[in-house]
Design an enzyme around this catalytic site. Structure first.
Site, PDB file in Angstrom:
ATOM      1  N   CYS A 112       0.822  -1.201   0.000  1.00  0.00           N
ATOM      2  CA  CYS A 112       0.000   0.000   0.000  1.00  0.00           C
ATOM      3  C   CYS A 112       0.862   1.259   0.000  1.00  0.00           C
ATOM      4  CB  CYS A 112      -0.904  -0.026   1.229  1.00  0.00           C
ATOM      5  SG  CYS A 112      -2.185   1.252   1.250  1.00  0.00           S
ATOM      6  N   ASP A 168       0.319   3.664   1.876  1.00  0.00           N
ATOM      7  CA  ASP A 168       0.228   4.183   3.240  1.00  0.00           C
ATOM      8  C   ASP A 168       1.619   4.544   3.771  1.00  0.00           C
ATOM      9  OD1 ASP A 168       0.037   4.100   6.256  1.00  0.00           O
ATOM     10  OD2 ASP A 168      -2.059   3.665   5.782  1.00  0.00           O
ATOM     11  N   ARG A 217       2.799   4.642   6.584  1.00  0.00           N
ATOM     12  CA  ARG A 217       3.288   3.860   7.728  1.00  0.00           C
ATOM     13  C   ARG A 217       3.906   2.531   7.317  1.00  0.00           C
ATOM     14  NH1 ARG A 217      -2.456   3.847  10.544  1.00  0.00           N
ATOM     15  NH2 ARG A 217      -2.920   3.435   8.346  1.00  0.00           N
ATOM     16  N   HIS A 239      -2.069  -4.387   5.106  1.00  0.00           N
ATOM     17  CA  HIS A 239      -1.680  -3.930   6.443  1.00  0.00           C
ATOM     18  C   HIS A 239      -2.886  -3.546   7.277  1.00  0.00           C
ATOM     19  CE1 HIS A 239      -2.432   0.438   5.815  1.00  0.00           C
ATOM     20  NE2 HIS A 239      -2.229   0.129   4.551  1.00  0.00           N
ATOM     21  N   CYS A 264      -6.037  -0.161   7.160  1.00  0.00           N
ATOM     22  CA  CYS A 264      -5.899   0.296   5.771  1.00  0.00           C
ATOM     23  C   CYS A 264      -7.069   1.202   5.402  1.00  0.00           C
ATOM     24  CB  CYS A 264      -5.843  -0.902   4.826  1.00  0.00           C
ATOM     25  SG  CYS A 264      -5.702  -0.461   3.079  1.00  0.00           S
TER      26      CYS A 264
END
Length: 218
Positions: free
Chosen positions: A39, A41, A43, A98, A101
């Site tokens: 992703c 993302d 993080r 993850h 999400c």
């Protein structure tokens, strides 16, 4: 933004000189062993999670760690998969979802995305996971989301098998597929055990050799 610039200057001043031999070798060639799909993302940092060096992994990042099924008008993800498998010859592909999400959260809660038409269209590539998730019963919204994150990884593994380069590599026994779920809070990864019936996710720490689809020896 200044923090980003300062970080680069620190890299140029302190990190690069100490690893100049590595970067000299990488300047003219690359031979990554793994295609890592995850992703966008902020993080989730694949190289940090796996402690890999530059040149070790070919990485695709997008909302929801999605791989559209192969079609008549392949896009950037399809082109990157094809290049990784057919040209670079990666031996493993990891699709890594993850916890928490946002993309899967929008699907799980049936959030209206009329104001985000591009996002809505993109997330349709997770419709298989959405339908399966909607048919289940869950103790909480969090449990429903966690289940969807897992179903989406399974769905994207199915999607990537439709790509001709992947299908050929699997048929020739030179490619393994892996499905991972990264828990941000715990720093843990669950991996799909493709040898089990039915398939399910297990702790990667406890089962370090688990694989979603194994076509060659570990």
């Amino acid at each position: 933004m200044q923090d980003i610039i300062d970080g680069f200057l620190k890299f140029q001043r302190e990190v690069f000189p100490a690893r100049s031999a590595l970067f000299k070798r990488l300047a003219t060639s690359q031979k990554p062993g793994v295609l890592f799909v995850t992703c966008s993302d902020s993080r989730v940092v694949p190289e940090l999670l796996t402690q890999r060096e530059p040149g070790d992994m070919f990485v695709i990042r997008n909302a929801g760690n999605i791989v559209p099924s192969y079609g008549p008008e392949p896009g950037g993800v399809s082109a990157t998969v094809e290049y990784a498998v057919a040209v670079l010859g990666v031996s493993d592909i990891v699709i890594c979802g993850h916890s928490d999400c946002g993309a899967m959260g929008a699907i799980s809660t049936c959030k209206c995305l009329d104001h985000l038409p591009a996002v809505a269209a993109w997330l349709r590539h997770a419709d298989a996971a959405k339908v399966i998730n909607a048919a289940g019963t869950y103790a909480s919204p969090e449990a429903k989301l966690n289940a969807l994150v897992r179903e989406n990884v399974v769905a994207q593994l199915a999607n990537i098998r439709t790509h001709p380069s992947v299908a050929l590599a699997l048929a020739q026994g030179r490619l393994n597929l892996h499905g991972w779920i990264y828990d941000i809070e715990q720093g843990a990864i669950d991996a799909l055990d493709g040898s089990a019936a039915p398939q399910h996710f297990v702790s990667l720490a406890e089962h370090p050799h688990v694989c979603a689809t194994r076509t060659r020896p570990a």
